[in-house]
Structures are given as structure tokens and as C-alpha cells.
Motif scaffolding. Structure first.
Motif, short mmCIF file in Angstrom:
data_model
loop_
_atom_site.label_atom_id
_atom_site.label_comp_id
_atom_site.label_asym_id
_atom_site.label_seq_id
_atom_site.Cartn_x
_atom_site.Cartn_y
_atom_site.Cartn_z
N LEU A 83 27.07 54.76 41.58
CA LEU A 83 28.38 54.49 40.99
C LEU A 83 29.00 53.30 41.72
O LEU A 83 29.39 53.41 42.87
CB LEU A 83 29.29 55.71 41.13
N GLU A 84 29.06 52.17 41.05
CA GLU A 84 29.62 50.97 41.69
C GLU A 84 31.14 51.06 41.79
O GLU A 84 31.81 51.51 40.85
CB GLU A 84 29.23 49.70 40.92
N LEU A 85 31.67 50.65 42.93
CA LEU A 85 33.10 50.63 43.17
C LEU A 85 33.57 49.18 43.32
O LEU A 85 32.81 48.33 43.79
CB LEU A 85 33.43 51.43 44.44
N HIS A 86 34.81 48.92 42.93
CA HIS A 86 35.27 47.53 42.83
C HIS A 86 36.56 47.26 43.58
O HIS A 86 37.37 48.16 43.80
CB HIS A 86 35.48 47.16 41.35
N ASP A 93 38.16 41.52 42.76
CA ASP A 93 36.83 42.07 42.98
C ASP A 93 35.84 40.93 43.16
O ASP A 93 35.59 40.17 42.23
CB ASP A 93 36.43 42.94 41.78
N GLY A 100 28.97 50.75 46.41
CA GLY A 100 29.23 51.97 45.67
C GLY A 100 28.46 53.14 46.25
O GLY A 100 27.72 53.01 47.23
N LEU A 142 35.15 50.16 51.47
CA LEU A 142 34.15 51.15 51.08
C LEU A 142 33.57 51.86 52.30
O LEU A 142 33.34 53.07 52.28
CB LEU A 142 33.02 50.47 50.29
#
Length: 317
Positions: A83-86, A93, A100, A142
Motif C-alpha cells: 500500500l503506497e503512502l504519499h 508528494d 508504503g 513514514l
């Protein structure tokens, strides 16, 4: 298939083998023995070339256009669990820095790494893998989230350096990298660093502080690229091969100088020649490194990491 200059003998033999195979299929001539001889010569040539690579040739292999990038590794290792996070929650971004959550087997990891592009359009979109300050701040956000939820961190390094543009300096490029180095040194979860391509300058160090540093066989890690070093010392790029030799930037040199923990072997010819094997090997090495770290308390983990870096570059007063 694209070939580098020093791989031309392999290209010629591959073409001969293809022609021999076509002749065998399209005629009644038995070319089995001829094909076997060419295959035998091809294997011997590959072994001879790849076992005697110069530092500069390894630099070229690390930049091979078909070489897998960070997202290739993550998607192959994690599959649909990634799950990629931005975003850095400040500016924007940064597409050159991705990250992620994902799983290897049943174990969750926070993945962070630089991402290059595959063609002109995507290279511009990814800024050639050169992150801005917001990229490093996203990476730190992150990693701090991973620390909060006790999730180990894996970083993939593949960058020609942090973006050196005026706007990056205005937004605090140096401070962002320094902050990451400081925060990663005392992060209370395991950090595993994997150098999968180019590892240049502070751009690499910004996500390069870890408990275990793994380096793929045909990668490089240095304070400066051979071309830039050549232009500074010799006022020309023509001496880049000598610079690569002098910088001691290969995985073997780095291991010898105790700056990394392990060299990850690549398939003969480089990671791009057998991606699946490379992905499996990297996944296995990450889990192996995590097994060595998972039972350490946060205090012991940080203390051991700090001591690891304090012991680098010993000198006598």
C-alpha cells in the motif's frame, strides 16, 4: 535486450546462436552440435567477462536501462499487499521517493526508496530518481510512523544523488538529509538498507542509515560519482574509469572497508538478466537480516546501530 560496450562479445554469440537455431528449424540440416558449441562458448565468455569486471563496468551495470528499480522489487516481494503512502504533509508528494506498507510472508515492513523512470516521460516524472527535500521528509514521516507501530523499515537505495536545483536548496535540502540521518540513527525499530543500483552522495545517505546494509553485487556506493570526481580532479570526464577505481565504490571494496554488512549475489550478467531470481534472493536476505534483529530491545538496537557507525573510519591521534 540492450548490451553495454563490454558485453558486445556476448551479443555476437547470442546472435550466432539465434541464427543457428533458425537454420535448424527451417532446414533439414542438423545443427545440434554447432548450437551446443556456441552455447558452451557463450557460457565461458559470460563467466570470463562478469568475473573480471572493473569498477567502472560495475557502475555501468548499476545503470543498465533494463535493471529493476525500487518499485519492481517491492511489487515482486510484496505482491498485492503493498500500500503506497504519499506526501510529506508540508509541500507535496515527491515522485522520486516512494514508500508504503507491505508484507513479506506474514511480516509487515515499511518500505522506502528512490524510484527512477523507464523512459523519457517517466524519468521526468520521477525526476531521474533525485529526491527533493519533501521526498526525504516524506521518507522520515513514514519511518516515524513505522516506529510508532513497531514495524521494521526497509529502504532501497538507487539514486545519482539528491536533486541539486535552486528550489531544493531553498526548501532545505541539506537540512532534510541531515535530519534523516539523525533521526534514523535513533529510530527504535530495525532498519534494513538495500543498495539496488546507484548509491551516490547524501542523496543515498538520506535513507541509508541502518542496522544491516546489504549491497547487490553490481552496484556502487560513494560520496561522489566517478564522472563528478573526474571533473573535479582532472577537469574532465575522460578519467571517470580511473576515478571509479580510486573511489573504492564497489560492493567488494565496501565490504572490505567494513562499511556494509553483506553482498547480495546477482545472476550472471546482472540483476536484469534474471529478475525473478534477483527478487527472491533480495527477499530472502531481507528476512535473514530481520531475523538477526527482531529480538533486540529498542535500547539495544539503537545502541548497536550507533556503535556500528562510531566504529567506521577508525584513526589514530
Amino acid at each position: 535486450m540492450e548490451y553495454l560496450d563490454f558485453e558486445l562479445p556476448i551479443k555476437e554469440l547470442n546472435e550466432q546462436l539465434e541464427k543457428c537455431t533458425v537454420i535448424g528449424k527451417e532446414s533439414d540440416v542438423d545443427v545440434t552440435e554447432t548450437c551446443k558449441q556456441i552455447e558452451k562458448k557463450l557460457i565461458a565468455t559470460k563467466k570470463d567477462i562478469y568475473k573480471n569486471l572493473t569498477p567502472w563496468q560495475r557502475v555501468l551495470l548499476s545503470r543498465h536501462p533494463n535493471r529493476p528499480y525500487t518499485l519492481d522489487y517491492i511489487k515482486a516481494i510484496c505482491g498485492e499487499t503493498f500500500l503506497e503512502l504519499h506526501g510529506d504533509r508540508g509541500v507535496k508528494d515527491d515522485k522520486a521517493m516512494i514508500g508504503g506498507l507491505g508484507k513479506i510472508g506474514d511480516q509487515s515492513f515499511m518500505f522506502v526508496g528512490q524510484q527512477k523512470g523507464y523512459n523519457t516521460k517517466t524519468r521526468q516524472y520521477r525526476n531521474f530518481g533525485m529526491a527533493n527535500p519533501e521526498g526525504y521528509r516524506k521518507a522520515l514521516r513514514l519511518m516515524k510512523s513505522a516506529e510508532k507501530f513497531r514495524i521494521p523499515v526497509v529502504t532501497f537505495i538507487d539514486t545519482p544523488g539528491a536533486y541539486p536545483g535552486l528550489e531544493a536548496e531553498e526548501r532545505g535540502q541539506g537540512e532534510a538529509i541531515a535530519r534523516n540521518i539523525f533521526e534514523m540513527s535513533k529510530l527504535k525499530v530495525p532498519i534494513i538498507v538495500v543498495i539496488v543500483g546507484e548509491g551516490a552522495s547524501g542523496g543515498a545517505l538520506g535513507i541509508g542509515v541502518g542496522d544491516k546494509i546489504l549491497m547487490l553485487e553490481n552496484t556502487w556506493y560513494s560520496v561522489i560519482s566517478p564522472e563528478s570526481c573526474s571533473s573535479i580532479l582532472w577537469k574532465s570526464w575522460e578519467f571517470k574509469e580511473q576515478a571509479a577505481e580510486a573511489l573504492k565504490l564497489t560492493a567488494t571494496d565496501m565490504k572490505k572497508n567494513k562499511l556494509i554488512d553483506a553482498i547480495v549475489k546477482e545472476p550472471l550478467g546482472g540483476a536484469h538478466t534474471d529478475r525473478e531470481t534477483t527478487f527472491k534472493t533480495v527477499s530472502k536476505e531481507i528476512l535473514k537480516a530481520y531475523e538477526e534483529l527482531k529480538n533486540l530491545s529498542p535500547k539495544d538496537l539503537v545502541e548497536k546501530r550507533m556503535n556500528k557507525y562510531f566504529e567506521m573510519g577508525p584513526y589514530k591521534s
